[in-house]
Enzyme design. Structure first.
Site, mmCIF file in Angstrom:
data_model
loop_
_atom_site.group_PDB
_atom_site.id
_atom_site.type_symbol
_atom_site.label_atom_id
_atom_site.label_comp_id
_atom_site.label_asym_id
_atom_site.label_seq_id
_atom_site.Cartn_x
_atom_site.Cartn_y
_atom_site.Cartn_z
ATOM 1 N N HIS A 17 0.847 -1.211 0.000
ATOM 2 C CA HIS A 17 0.000 0.000 0.000
ATOM 3 C C HIS A 17 0.878 1.256 0.000
ATOM 4 C CE1 HIS A 17 -3.093 -2.614 2.314
ATOM 5 N NE2 HIS A 17 -3.576 -2.443 1.101
ATOM 6 N N LYS A 41 -17.825 -6.174 8.120
ATOM 7 C CA LYS A 41 -16.566 -6.931 8.257
ATOM 8 C C LYS A 41 -16.086 -6.878 9.695
ATOM 9 C CE LYS A 41 -14.021 -7.003 3.875
ATOM 10 N NZ LYS A 41 -12.818 -6.467 3.204
ATOM 11 N N ARG A 90 -2.158 -6.161 -8.213
ATOM 12 C CA ARG A 90 -1.040 -7.070 -7.990
ATOM 13 C C ARG A 90 -0.931 -8.101 -9.096
ATOM 14 N NH1 ARG A 90 -3.043 -8.159 -2.057
ATOM 15 N NH2 ARG A 90 -4.855 -8.119 -3.395
ATOM 16 N N SER A 128 -2.939 -7.466 3.172
ATOM 17 C CA SER A 128 -3.173 -7.324 4.613
ATOM 18 C C SER A 128 -3.507 -8.687 5.232
ATOM 19 C CB SER A 128 -4.341 -6.358 4.862
ATOM 20 O OG SER A 128 -4.028 -5.079 4.395
#
Ligand code: PNS
Length: 159
Positions: A17, A41, A90, A128
């Site tokens: 990030h 979440k 990515r 993460s």
């Protein structure tokens, strides 16, 4: 003024990030890193903690601001007077989801552009979730997240 918004969960912010933040900050006049408040979440860190970690790792980048938002990203962009979404990409596996998000955001506001920063080679594997998994098994976190974030993770795991 070109204001771009880099949205995400940042639970926690990783070196991947941070790499995108640094590179995007060079391209836009102002970059707002916006943490999504998502009650559905169960994150490791509260929104306040994630904002604090982001502020710690970007304190020396003048044109970066940290904020949080809830609801539609497109509405947040309007609020902060931005028409640019920054996302990191990515690998191929990211593409389908990011493509869908870019298209729905375009549908909701055709004036908004999503601009992707391809990950630096060395962070292609990093997320993460992977960081939290490595941390939960006591693995080494250096190179994965900034040092200040390692301290926050240790503190959280001790609790
Ligand atoms: O880091 P993440 O979890 O991949 O980030 C996802 C994020 C925050 C970019 C995305 O979930 C988002 O923009 N959520 C806000 C709600 C929204 O606008 N969704 C798209 C239209 S339905």
């Amino acid at each position: 003024m070109n204001i771009a918004v880099y949205p995400g969960s940042f639970d926690p912010v990783t070196n991947g990030h941070l790499d995108v933040i640094k590179r995007a900050a060079k391209v836009f006049d102002k970059l707002i890193v916006a943490v999504l408040i998502n009650p559905s979440k169960t994150p490791m860190f509260s929104v306040e903690e994630r904002v604090e970690m982001l502020r710690e790792v970007t304190f020396d980048i003048e044109n970066v601001e940290i904020d949080c938002f809830s609801g539609l990203l497109i509405e947040y962009l309007e609020k902060v007077n931005s028409k640019i979404i920054v996302k990191g990409l990515r690998m191929v596996s990211d593409f389908e989801y990011e493509f869908q998000m870019a298209l729905i955001n375009k549908k909701l506001n055709p004036e908004v552009e999503t601009i992707f920063f391809m990950t630096s080679n060395k962070y292609g594997y990093l997320s993460s979730s992977i960081v939290k998994e490595v941390a939960s098994f006591g693995g080494c976190l250096s190179d994965l997240v900034p040092d200040s974030v390692i301290k926050h993770i240790f503190k959280k795991l001790k609790k």
